[in-house]
Scaffold this active site. Structure first.
Site, short mmCIF file in Angstrom:
data_model
loop_
_atom_site.label_atom_id
_atom_site.label_comp_id
_atom_site.label_asym_id
_atom_site.label_seq_id
_atom_site.Cartn_x
_atom_site.Cartn_y
_atom_site.Cartn_z
N TYR A 1 0.84 -1.20 0.00
CA TYR A 1 0.00 0.00 0.00
C TYR A 1 0.88 1.25 0.00
CZ TYR A 1 -3.62 3.33 1.39
OH TYR A 1 -4.46 4.38 1.43
N TYR B 1 -3.33 4.94 8.82
CA TYR B 1 -2.68 3.66 8.48
C TYR B 1 -1.58 3.42 9.51
CZ TYR B 1 -1.62 -0.17 5.31
OH TYR B 1 -1.46 -1.41 4.75
#
Ligand code: ZID
Length: 225
Positions: free
Chosen positions: A167, A177
């Site tokens: 990612y 995140y």
């Protein structure tokens, strides 16, 4: 046909399942590695036909999973597993689920694989910003990613291909995140390059990572994405 082992399938919502389907549609034989605590419910749901609708391939047939292996990729080998995990009733019903044992089982059953897909996700502290993440939390996640890629799952003698999911939070700041997952993805991408070089030269194995778009999988819901 090719034989694929997809690590990280425990329902029909994640990338692992979707990749398995694409590979099955392309004619590959599908083996999966399922997180030990999720194994029972996955097998039961599969048997009861809960996933039948999402098993439909473009030609109308249903994806067959040749074998489901229990797996906990945190542990490399049996000696690494703490007593309380061994005796935990979510684990004690299965065996040979460390990375090394799982790889050995696959080798025993099938000889070799052509494709390895790493579709694992589970940061213990995902909801915490990096600033508040313990060293242990992020270390666990990083270790797991690279260890699995480097594991000795036996590929076809020459050639083969390994794929991980990454990612963009490895390179850019994506608030939320957390838990060291950004660090883990950076490490994964670096490992992908180095392993591609090493395994490419030594075994002609390709090592790749795909930077995934958003998918409402179980793991994505857990981080509120
Ligand atoms: P998933 O929950 O379907 O799959 C993860 C699997 O790992 C589950 O089956 C777990 O049971 C299993 N698992 C967890 N721990 C262990 C363990 N110790 N041993 C064995 N198995 C274990 O989630 P998924 O499909 O989202 O995740 C697959 C891969 O895709 C992961 O590497 C993710 O990091 C990656 N990925 C997913 C997304 C997403 O949106 N779902 C994104 C990028 C990468 C992403 O987060 N915009 C915002 C966010 C994103 C993309 C774009």
């Amino acid at each position: 046909g090719k034989r694929a082992f997809i690590a990280g399938v425990a329902d029909d919502n994640g990338y692992g399942w979707a990749i398995a389907k694409s590979l099955a549609a392309a004619g590959a034989e599908i083996l999966v590695g399922t997180w030990v605590p999720a194994l029972n419910i996955f097998e039961t749901s599969l048997r009861r036909g809960k996933f039948d609708e999402s098993r439909v391939l473009p030609d109308g047939s249903l994806m067959e999973i040749t074998k489901i292996y229990p797996l906990d990729a945190i542990y490399d080998k049996l000696e690494d597993v703490p007593e309380d995990v061994k005796s935990n009733k979510r684990y004690s019903g299965s065996s040979k689920w460390t990375v090394q044992e799982c790889a050995e089982s696959v080798k025993q059953d099938f000889g070799s694989i052509d494709i390895l897909v790493h579709s694992l996700a589970n940061g213990p502290e995902v909801s915490k910003p990096l600033l508040e993440t313990s060293r242990n939390g992020s270390k666990k996640y990083i270790g797991r990613k690279s260890k699995f890629q480097g594991s000795k799952l036996s590929f076809t003698h020459v050639g083969g291909s390994s794929l991980s999911l990454t990612y963009i939070a490895s390179e850019r700041i994506i608030p939320g995140y957390g838990g060291g997952m950004s660090s883990a993805k950076a490490a994964l991408e670096s490992d992908t390059r180095v392993l591609a070089f090493e395994a490419g030269r030594k075994h002609r194995i390709r090592v790749n990572a795909i930077s995934a778009g958003p998918l409402r999988s179980r793991a994505a819901k857990a981080i509120g994405f």
